[in-house]
Design an enzyme around this catalytic site. Structure first.
Site, mmCIF file in Angstrom:
data_model
loop_
_atom_site.group_PDB
_atom_site.id
_atom_site.type_symbol
_atom_site.label_atom_id
_atom_site.label_comp_id
_atom_site.label_asym_id
_atom_site.label_seq_id
_atom_site.Cartn_x
_atom_site.Cartn_y
_atom_site.Cartn_z
ATOM 1 N N ARG A 89 11.583 -6.181 4.925
ATOM 2 C CA ARG A 89 11.551 -4.778 5.334
ATOM 3 C C ARG A 89 12.144 -4.622 6.732
ATOM 4 N NH1 ARG A 89 5.834 -1.820 5.321
ATOM 5 N NH2 ARG A 89 5.601 -2.874 7.309
ATOM 6 N N LYS A 98 0.815 -1.217 0.000
ATOM 7 C CA LYS A 98 0.000 0.000 0.000
ATOM 8 C C LYS A 98 0.849 1.268 0.000
ATOM 9 C CE LYS A 98 -2.236 -0.848 3.810
ATOM 10 N NZ LYS A 98 -1.648 -2.122 4.218
#
Ligand code: ADP
Length: 194
Positions: A128, A14
């Site tokens: 991440r 997103k």
């Protein structure tokens, strides 16, 4: 004037797509996650209240989140459109957003649903974690965030689908490829940049 929501599981991409869409449509990308992280980092009162929830992978209480978004959407740059990334995530937030937009005499143009399977999102989030060291990207917290998404946010998709707003996009593949799919999906609904 384009008003969009971006919904998808943690790790669906997103944030990455939000930046690109915001630029394409010249609208602000408003990420509640980013705003909370900014407040945590600067040790504001809001940040202090939000941190404990975020660190556990839980949602920040609706009362705090709703007030934050109401304030953000009242700012001048959001008057001509916006892209909300990561809000609404609960039924209560959907009601709040309906109320905010109703009082602005406006509504949403589309809800972009980014899909990605669980293995892929876990892989991305762990990656991440290595790159950015986000406090909520540990395996245990990631698992909790995915559970909370399934419990509280996935059900909202049908609410927006019933309103005919959902554009479902496969979030797997190259970043630019996914952006292209989103732009095509929006264009098919008549939502285009000039
Ligand atoms: P992700 O989608 O990758 O889980 P975000 O950066 O969007 O991450 O959000 C990080 C955290 O911020 C969430 O796990 C939650 O604690 C908090 N948060 C963000 N948006 C909301 C929201 N709309 N309602 C409640 N909490 C939120």
């Amino acid at each position: 004037m384009t008003r969009l929501l971006l919904i998808g599981a943690p790790g669906a991409g997103k944030g990455t797509q939000a930046e690109r869409l915001a630029e394409t449509f010249s609208i602000p990308a408003i990420s509640t996650g980013d705003i909370f992280r900014h407040n945590v980092k600067n040790e504001t009162e809001l940040g202090k209240q939000a941190k404990a929830f975020m660190d556990r992978g839980e949602y920040v209480p609706d009362s705090l989140t709703n007030a934050l978004v109401r304030d953000r959407l009242s700012q001048a740059d959001a008057a001509n459109g916006f892209l909300l990334d990561g809000y609404p995530r609960t039924a209560d937030q959907v009601a709040e957003l309906d109320d905010i937009l109703g009082s602005m005499d406006t509504g949403l143009d589309a809800v972009v649903l980014l899909t990605a399977d669980t293995d892929e999102v876990v892989r991305r989030l762990l990656n991440r974690a290595l790159e950015q060291g986000r406090a909520d990207d540990t395996e245990e917290v990631i698992r909790r965030r995915l559970e909370v998404y399934e419990e509280q946010t996935a059900p909202l998709i049908s609410v927006y689908a019933d309103r005919g707003l959902v554009v479902m996009i496969d979030g797997l593949g190259e970043v630019t490829e996914v952006t292209g799919r989103i732009l095509e999906g929006l264009a098919a609904r008549g939502i285009e940049t000039l």
